[in-house]
Enzyme design. Structure first.
Site, PDB file in Angstrom:
ATOM      1  N   ASP A 335      40.974  35.150  40.222  1.00  0.00           N
ATOM      2  CA  ASP A 335      41.447  34.145  39.273  1.00  0.00           C
ATOM      3  C   ASP A 335      40.524  32.921  39.295  1.00  0.00           C
ATOM      4  OD1 ASP A 335      43.771  33.152  37.576  1.00  0.00           O
ATOM      5  OD2 ASP A 335      43.743  31.608  39.140  1.00  0.00           O
ATOM      6  N   GLU A 364      37.428  36.067  36.728  1.00  0.00           N
ATOM      7  CA  GLU A 364      37.895  35.451  35.480  1.00  0.00           C
ATOM      8  C   GLU A 364      36.942  34.301  35.127  1.00  0.00           C
ATOM      9  OE1 GLU A 364      41.920  33.449  33.582  1.00  0.00           O
ATOM     10  OE2 GLU A 364      41.271  32.863  35.591  1.00  0.00           O
TER      11      GLU A 364
END
Length: 624
Positions: A335, A364
């Protein structure tokens, strides 16, 4: 006299028992946390940093049994932490004992286990372009164990009636529905984080973790997570963990007693990140803009981790490796990857992949520019301009994702809209070091729901899935879209794009997990998806074949995926009416093939002169 002697002996015995109990209680009180809680013998990097946490523990001198060498002991300004680094090289799986002395006397001891690794652990295979990843928000997928919906030790309790509350989905719910996921053609599961999140509200997303060595009890236990992995491996499926390096939650246990003032990034006043990740590779960027981007917090409830602190960097590296070993993981999705210090993140990725050379990690990188995305992939030529290598094997193709949401709604395209967007996207592939290792997707748990964007038009859904199934990279789909689920983020917020999967809770009127109970609309979505992605499983041309595409004409787009042995022709008609294309333009790829068989309908198309396509449709033809 004999009686007096017996009384004395009994008294001494009870004093001894009392002393043992006091020492034991002292040890328990002294050691409140040990992280990692255990480790594994035979790791490539033999140095292990162990965090000991307890009242004034830094005043003690540590030693360890079994002739294990202590390489370093680090103290911080907080006396309740002691970081002890040992050398595990050539140390067999065994139980070590740490002794903590004060004034040359052992005050207490702590056992520590080095476990045996699984056979060939370092050489584990990861996910790749032959896989289909199924993204789940576990709280909203299926409630396999209603008894764990709430937990006495955690603040937020289960409340399915609250859109942004905890609804009760858990690990057991995923395990019970593995056959459903597999029947769709998915080979890999990426679940949003499962570690404990003790926020007062909205804790279901679990990105604000309060203990990164513990599965949230409302999802299950650590052993349940390992069991999920084992059950998946029995079915030849892979498990990807959603890992967070950038931040923790405000309720993380360390926030109550911070190890050192530099453990988290802190400004004089609360400072939010500017989200302008362009400043990181920008050769003209100001230092303050870069600092705010990297060190600023997402929100006040998510403390920003300082990976420039070597203790933090080592802690996160070991935590990641610990989960790989413990749960037998097959990969990571990371993330907010480029919100942290880039050098520290490159070292983190390198450390993980040094231990597991085949391990895939997708970051990400939420940016909509191919050069910006390519900068962050391992061995990028763009990164070399700044003498930077991220060591990150894969990135998420957000440029393609943003185009999918608009292209199939463009019925009357012009010079720079419609299918040309896809052509232009793939035309920039020369920027990437490895296009086969890009994650391609139409949506996820943070974006608009695809079916809502398409106004629940099944034909447009089919176009999007056909694209994902046949272009380069690793396709990822979001739970529920395969049965027509949607959600209006603009109107209902994140909760609306994270609705409960129908049938995941006892008493649900509709159970879309079973073919017999699906509505006709749900069946239409699922049956198409299942046929397409199960076909994809065994077609090497779309896994790793080359790609040749042709400039879109008349709102149609044609490309080929091919190896020496197999060729797949993909044709899109994005018009609201029938469209006929002449095939002679594609002779360099059609070559001596005479016909193509549609993988969905089984219908054979003659390639001699022309192909007619239905409105808003696509063909995936295996050439024969």
């Amino acid at each position: 006299m004999k009686n007096l002697k017996m009384i004395f002996l009994k008294h001494s015995f009870y004093k001894l028992i009392l002393l043992v109990l006091l020492v034991s209680a002292s040890a328990k009180a002294q050691i409140q946390k040990v992280e990692p809680p255990f480790w594994y013998a035979g790791m490539k990097n033999p140095e292990l940093q162990i965090l000991f946490y307890g009242k004034n523990i830094s005043q003690y001198e540590a030693s360890v049994s079994n002739n294990v060498v202590i390489k370093n002991v680090e103290k911080t300004e907080n006396p309740n932490y002691l970081f002890v680094t040992i050398d595990t090289k050539d140390v067999k799986a065994s139980e070590l004992v740490f002794s903590f002395k004060n004034n040359n006397k052992v005050a207490f001891k702590q056992k520590y286990t080095l476990k045996e690794r699984r056979a060939n652990s370092a050489d584990r295979k990861s996910y790749d372009a032959s896989d289909l990843i199924y993204l789940i928000m576990p709280d909203r997928f299926a409630n396999g164990n209603p008894k764990n919906d709430s937990n006495a030790s955690l603040t937020e309790k289960g409340n399915r009636a609250l859109p942004g509350g905890r609804h009760g989905g858990d690990i057991e719910g995923i395990i019970k529905n593995l056959d459903y996921i597999s029947s769709l053609g998915a080979t890999t599961i990426w679940s949003t984080p499962l570690c404990e999140d003790n926020d007062k509200e909205y804790s279901y997303h679990t990105y604000a973790q309060s203990d990164v060595y513990k599965i949230d009890p409302r999802y299950g236990t650590n052993d349940d997570y390992a069991r999920l992995s084992a059950e998946m491996h029995k079915k030849n499926m892979k498990l990807v963990m959603d890992y967070v390096t950038n931040h923790w939650g405000i309720s993380h246990w360390m926030m109550k007693d911070i190890p050192t003032k530099t453990w988290f990034n802190q400004f004089e006043n609360f400072t939010q990140t500017n989200h302008r990740r362009e400043v990181i590779p920008d050769t003209h960027a100001s230092k303050i803009d870069q600092e705010v981007c990297i060190d600023g917090w997402f929100v006040p409830s998510m403390p920003d981790l300082n990976l420039r602190n070597s203790l933090v960097a080592k802690y996160l590296t070991q935590n990641a490796i610990w989960w790989i070993e413990f749960a037998n993981l097959d990969g990571f999705r990371v993330d907010t990857y480029n919100y942290s210090d880039p050098t520290a993140m490159a070292n983190w990725a390198k450390s993980v992949t040094n231990e597991y050379p085949n391990f895939n990690i997708v970051g990400e990188i939420w940016m909509h520019n191919q050069a910006s995305l390519a900068y962050w992939q391992k061995d990028s030529k763009i990164g070399e301009i700044k003498n930077y290598n991220s060591n990150l094997p894969s990135v998420m193709d957000f440029t393609l994702q943003s185009q999918i949401g608009s292209v199939f709604n463009d019925d009357t395209p012009n010079w720079d809209s419609g299918l040309i967007k896809f052509y232009n996207n793939f035309a920039m592939d020369y920027l990437y070091p490895n296009t086969n290792n890009l994650l391609v997707f139409a949506e996820n748990h943070d974006t608009d729901r695809m079916n809502h964007t398409f106004k629940y038009d099944l034909a447009k859904y089919k176009l999007a899935m056909t694209l994902l199934a046949t272009v380069r990279g690793i396709p990822q789909i979001y739970y529920g879209s395969e049965i027509g689920m949607g959600g209006d983020k603009a109107k209902g917020g994140d909760a609306d794009i994270r609705q409960d999967f129908p049938g995941g809770w006892d008493g649900d009127k509709n159970n879309a997990f079973t073919a017999a109970a699906r509505t006709s609309e749900q069946a239409a979505y699922f049956d198409f998806s299942s046929k397409l992605f199960n076909w994809r499983k065994s077609n090497e041309a779309v896994h790793s074949g080359k790609m040749t595409h042709y400039i879109p004409e008349n709102n149609t787009y044609v490309y080929f995926r091919y190896t020496d042995a197999k060729t797949v022709m993909v044709v899109f008609n994005n018009n609201a009416k029938l469209q006929t294309i002449k095939t002679n333009r594609f002779k360099e790829n059609i070559k001596n093939y005479k016909s193509g068989k549609d993988v969905i309908t089984g219908k054979t198309f003659d390639l001699a002169s022309e192909i007619t396509l239905e409105p808003k449709s696509a063909l995936v033809l295996e050439l024969e």
